[in-house]
Design a protein around this motif. Structure first.
Motif, PDB file in Angstrom:
ATOM      1  N   LYS A 298       0.805  -1.224   0.000  1.00 23.83           N
ATOM      2  CA  LYS A 298       0.000   0.000   0.000  1.00 23.83           C
ATOM      3  C   LYS A 298       0.836   1.271   0.000  1.00 23.83           C
ATOM      4  O   LYS A 298       0.307   2.342  -0.269  1.00 23.83           O
TER       5      LYS A 298
ATOM      6  N   ASP B 191      -7.292   0.185   0.534  1.00 22.65           N
ATOM      7  CA  ASP B 191      -8.337   0.851   1.293  1.00 22.65           C
ATOM      8  C   ASP B 191      -9.306   1.525   0.308  1.00 22.65           C
ATOM      9  O   ASP B 191      -8.908   2.413  -0.458  1.00 22.65           O
TER      10      ASP B 191
ATOM     11  N   ARG C 157     -11.368   3.760   0.728  1.00 18.41           N
ATOM     12  CA  ARG C 157     -11.447   5.204   0.938  1.00 18.41           C
ATOM     13  C   ARG C 157     -10.356   5.927   0.147  1.00 18.41           C
ATOM     14  O   ARG C 157     -10.572   7.036  -0.345  1.00 18.41           O
ATOM     15  N   TYR C 158      -9.186   5.305   0.047  1.00 21.73           N
ATOM     16  CA  TYR C 158      -8.128   5.883  -0.782  1.00 21.73           C
ATOM     17  C   TYR C 158      -8.588   5.937  -2.235  1.00 21.73           C
ATOM     18  O   TYR C 158      -8.392   6.939  -2.926  1.00 21.73           O
TER      19      TYR C 158
END
Length: 436
Positions: A244, A281, A283-284
């Motif tokens: 990530k 994620d 949201r990213y």
């Protein structure tokens, strides 16, 4: 005096119990598969060896493609003593011992090829520690990294080493590796053609992972032929290479962004799925998708950013996996929306002018004058209230008086910006008339 590191990483002893990946380790550079871009006849490594001019190197590539093996074989080809360390387990004391042993070895007439796995794990100070020993010939450094050297290694080290890119093994190379494994095992794998292809897919470009899978399959009863479904039930697919905060993370979001910009909803969905399945994620992704709306679509479709924010909110309400469908819908919408970076370009142009002319004052006629002193200074004098003007447009100047009028925003002839372009032309015409 015996060298503490002479036997370091010599591998397991010879014998049938050795792992298949170790038994199939290439004995010469010509046995290495899938890396012709560095080992081909006119490729960099071959040229260095042919001219007896091997320099320090950085191998950049994914796991399981031969970085360690090639380093070992380079030491053999050049009659250098091979020493391997890992930046994960080594610190300053270990490095000092390695350098001291290499100096003693050099005094005895033999050089050292120091292979440093995961070299990007060393901090800047530790990386600098290699420099004097590289420069005086104590060691020939070969570093291996899965991360982009441009970001993870300091400039001083990079200036003294050549970066060579190793690629993930393609299907042809992996299939050839299976054939080598069958020859080593002395038997064919009990798999159908579809099962063989499934093994290649499960390895995902990693030769070491493939050989581990082959070793498992070879131990199964030979009287059954296993198809793709049977392999999928019995074996675990290699986890996709993804970090990530690493290179794969930025590569995949770049692929998603450019697929959206290129109006390809299918490719966009593929890269979205790759990121989500690797554990990114959501949201990213939601934040980056919203950025795509304002950067690449802008006012060509003003509701695009609103739809992205709504998808983001839906994800926050539903969570995974249902909320991810909202992100997929947003990605499809953006890919099919009319594209324009006119707003983005206009903003950058304005920022450039602001940096260049940042101290220029606004023209006095558009400044408020709440005090008599300010009125006496000419604040607000000559201001035309646009609502009182014909067409609610006065055409007066709003740029600093010392600055020429700029034209930052240039809408495209797509989507809603087609209408905005007509408005700009209309106001430009009125401005010219009012000026006359």
């Amino acid at each position: 005096m015996p060298d503490l590191f002479d036997k370091l990483d010599d591998g397991v002893e010879e014998g049938p119990m050795r792992p298949l990946a170790d038994r199939l380790r290439p004995k010469s550079l010509s046995d290495v598969i899938g890396q012709d871009q560095i080992l081909g006849p006119d490729a960099p490594l071959s040229s260095m060896l042919a001219n007896n001019a091997l320099s320090s190197l950085i191998f950049w590539g994914p796991p399981g493609v031969g970085k360690t093996t090639i380093a070992r074989l380079l030491a053999d080809e050049t009659d250098l003593h091979f020493v391997q360390i890992s930046a994960i387990f080594s610190g300053v004391p270990e490095l000092k011992a390695v350098f001291q042993a290499a100096k003693m070895r050099r005094q005895g007439g033999r050089g050292t090829l120091l292979f440093v796995d995961e070299i990007h794990r060393f901090n800047n100070a530790q990386q600098d520690g290699f420099l004097p020993h590289m420069e005086d010939g104590t060691i020939l450094l070969v570093g291996a990294t899965t991360e982009n050297p441009s970001f993870e290694l300091n400039a001083a080290l990079l200036s003294r080493a050549q970066v060579l890119v190793l690629e993930r093994l393609n299907e042809s190379a992996l299939d050839h590796l299976i054939s080598r494994a069958e020859a080593e095992l002395g038997k064919a794998l009990p798999v159908a053609d579809a099962g063989r292809r499934a093994l290649v897919e499960m390895a995902d470009g990693d030769g070491r992972a493939l050989l581990n899978l082959v070793e498992q399959v070879a131990a199964w009863p030979p009287d059954v032929t296993y198809d793709k479904a049977a392999l999928s039930e019995r074996l675990m697919r290699r986890a996709s290479a993804y970090d990530k905060s690493g290179d794969a993370h930025y590569n995949l979001i770049s692929a998603l962004h450019k697929s959206v910009r290129g109006s390809d909803p299918d490719a966009s969905l593929y890269w979205l799925a790759r990121m989500l399945s690797a554990g990114e994620d959501p949201r990213y992704i939601a934040r980056r998708v919203t950025r795509m709306a304002v950067e690449d679509i802008g006012l060509a479709d003003p509701q695009a950013s609103r739809l992205c924010l709504d998808a983001w909110q839906v994800y926050e309400r539903l969570g995974s996996p249902e909320g991810e469908l909202a992100l997929a819908q947003a990605v499809i919408y953006l890919a099919l929306a009319p594209k324009s970076n006119a707003s983005y370009g206009a903003y950058k142009g304005a920022m450039k002018s602001a940096g260049k002319n940042g101290s220029l004052a606004p023209p006095k006629h558009i400044l408020n004058a709440p005090t008599r002193l300010m009125k006496d200074q000419g604040y607000g004098k000559g201001y035309s209230y646009d609502h009182d003007a014909e067409d609610a447009f006065s055409g007066q100047n709003y740029f600093p008086e010392e600055m020429e009028r700029e034209n930052y925003y240039q809408p495209v002839e797509r989507g809603f910006e087609r209408d905005l372009s007509k408005r700009l032309d209309y106001f430009a015409k009125l401005r010219q008339e009012r000026k006359g």
